[in-house]
Design a protein around this motif. Sequence first.
Motif, PDB file in Angstrom:
ATOM      1  N   ASN A 299     -27.733  70.070  64.227  1.00  0.00           N
ATOM      2  CA  ASN A 299     -26.976  70.822  63.225  1.00  0.00           C
ATOM      3  C   ASN A 299     -27.827  71.105  61.990  1.00  0.00           C
ATOM      4  OD1 ASN A 299     -24.264  71.187  64.313  1.00  0.00           O
ATOM      5  ND2 ASN A 299     -24.137  68.956  64.273  1.00  0.00           N
ATOM      6  N   ALA A 300     -27.602  72.257  61.381  1.00  0.00           N
ATOM      7  CA  ALA A 300     -28.313  72.625  60.153  1.00  0.00           C
ATOM      8  C   ALA A 300     -28.143  71.526  59.110  1.00  0.00           C
ATOM      9  CB  ALA A 300     -27.786  73.954  59.615  1.00  0.00           C
ATOM     10  N   GLY A 301     -29.224  71.194  58.432  1.00  0.00           N
ATOM     11  CA  GLY A 301     -29.202  70.159  57.410  1.00  0.00           C
ATOM     12  C   GLY A 301     -29.461  68.759  57.964  1.00  0.00           C
TER      13      GLY A 301
ATOM     14  N   GLU B 184     -33.229  70.637  68.540  1.00  0.00           N
ATOM     15  CA  GLU B 184     -32.238  71.432  67.828  1.00  0.00           C
ATOM     16  C   GLU B 184     -31.064  70.530  67.508  1.00  0.00           C
ATOM     17  OE1 GLU B 184     -32.945  76.013  69.305  1.00  0.00           O
ATOM     18  OE2 GLU B 184     -31.236  74.921  70.150  1.00  0.00           O
TER      19      GLU B 184
ATOM     20  N   TYR C 220     -38.051  82.466  64.993  1.00  0.00           N
ATOM     21  CA  TYR C 220     -38.527  81.277  64.277  1.00  0.00           C
ATOM     22  C   TYR C 220     -39.670  80.675  65.090  1.00  0.00           C
ATOM     23  CZ  TYR C 220     -34.001  81.758  61.950  1.00  0.00           C
ATOM     24  OH  TYR C 220     -32.926  82.234  61.245  1.00  0.00           O
TER      25      TYR C 220
ATOM     26  N   ASP D 112     -30.999  73.179  62.766  1.00  0.00           N
ATOM     27  CA  ASP D 112     -32.346  72.803  62.365  1.00  0.00           C
ATOM     28  C   ASP D 112     -33.184  72.773  63.627  1.00  0.00           C
ATOM     29  OD1 ASP D 112     -31.845  72.451  59.679  1.00  0.00           O
ATOM     30  OD2 ASP D 112     -32.106  70.268  59.685  1.00  0.00           O
TER      31      ASP D 112
ATOM     32  N   SER E  99     -32.820  67.051  56.513  1.00  0.00           N
ATOM     33  CA  SER E  99     -32.750  66.602  55.112  1.00  0.00           C
ATOM     34  C   SER E  99     -31.706  65.500  54.942  1.00  0.00           C
ATOM     35  CB  SER E  99     -32.477  67.773  54.173  1.00  0.00           C
ATOM     36  OG  SER E  99     -31.243  68.370  54.468  1.00  0.00           O
TER      37      SER E  99
ATOM     38  N   GLN F 202     -37.556  73.800  60.580  1.00  0.00           N
ATOM     39  CA  GLN F 202     -37.039  75.087  60.125  1.00  0.00           C
ATOM     40  C   GLN F 202     -35.530  75.134  60.307  1.00  0.00           C
ATOM     41  OE1 GLN F 202     -39.129  78.638  61.384  1.00  0.00           O
ATOM     42  NE2 GLN F 202     -40.995  77.482  61.805  1.00  0.00           N
ATOM     43  N   SER F 203     -34.844  75.734  59.343  1.00  0.00           N
ATOM     44  CA  SER F 203     -33.408  75.977  59.468  1.00  0.00           C
ATOM     45  C   SER F 203     -33.222  77.346  60.085  1.00  0.00           C
ATOM     46  CB  SER F 203     -32.729  75.914  58.099  1.00  0.00           C
ATOM     47  OG  SER F 203     -32.761  74.587  57.624  1.00  0.00           O
TER      48      SER F 203
ATOM     49  N   PRO G 231     -25.204  77.037  63.083  1.00  0.00           N
ATOM     50  CA  PRO G 231     -26.453  76.966  62.314  1.00  0.00           C
ATOM     51  C   PRO G 231     -27.211  75.696  62.719  1.00  0.00           C
ATOM     52  CG  PRO G 231     -24.555  77.288  60.862  1.00  0.00           C
ATOM     53  CD  PRO G 231     -24.024  76.982  62.229  1.00  0.00           C
TER      54      PRO G 231
ATOM     55  N   ALA H 139     -30.480  80.340  61.236  1.00  0.00           N
ATOM     56  CA  ALA H 139     -29.132  80.879  61.033  1.00  0.00           C
ATOM     57  C   ALA H 139     -28.701  81.659  62.280  1.00  0.00           C
ATOM     58  CB  ALA H 139     -29.120  81.796  59.816  1.00  0.00           C
TER      59      ALA H 139
END
Length: 156
Positions: free
Chosen positions: A137-139, A135, A124, A94, A142, A108-109, A92, A111
């Motif tokens: 890792n997701a999160g 790109e 996306y 970002d 934030s 944008q996240s 996943p 999946a």
Amino acid sequence: GKKMGKDFIIPAAIIMLLAFAGGCISSSSQSAAQFRTLHFTNLSLSVEMATAPEKIETGLMGRTFLDERSGMLFDMSHAGLQSFWMYNTTIPLDAIFLDENLSVVDIQSMAPCASGEPRACQIYTSRAPARYVLEANAGFASKNGIKLGDRAMLEN
């Protein structure tokens, strides 16, 4: 993720040849990878540069791990609405879209796409023109307080 591209049909003989030559190709292509440091206000990360069309097309496909202080930075060579998908991407991610001045214009996240059919994968697209796409890792955005308007600096 990877930059969306055209569908290509590769004859089985070429696939076998690439598989046979894979040991030689992978060691030289990995050593040829270019890494630079990308700085945000309160953090720095090592980014693998994706500038060649084949690197942009492949992106992080097939990888199973991405260090939390690393990522891939796509240089699309011109600003525009950039579209990515997660076909054959298992991590996943970002997508942090940056303009020509390395200012964040969208986050944008994304999946992973479980489908083996590329057309079933979500697309996306940046909400504003971007030249670069990070790109990570997701999160990541934030967790590190990265927001719209933040500016990054790319070390030479």
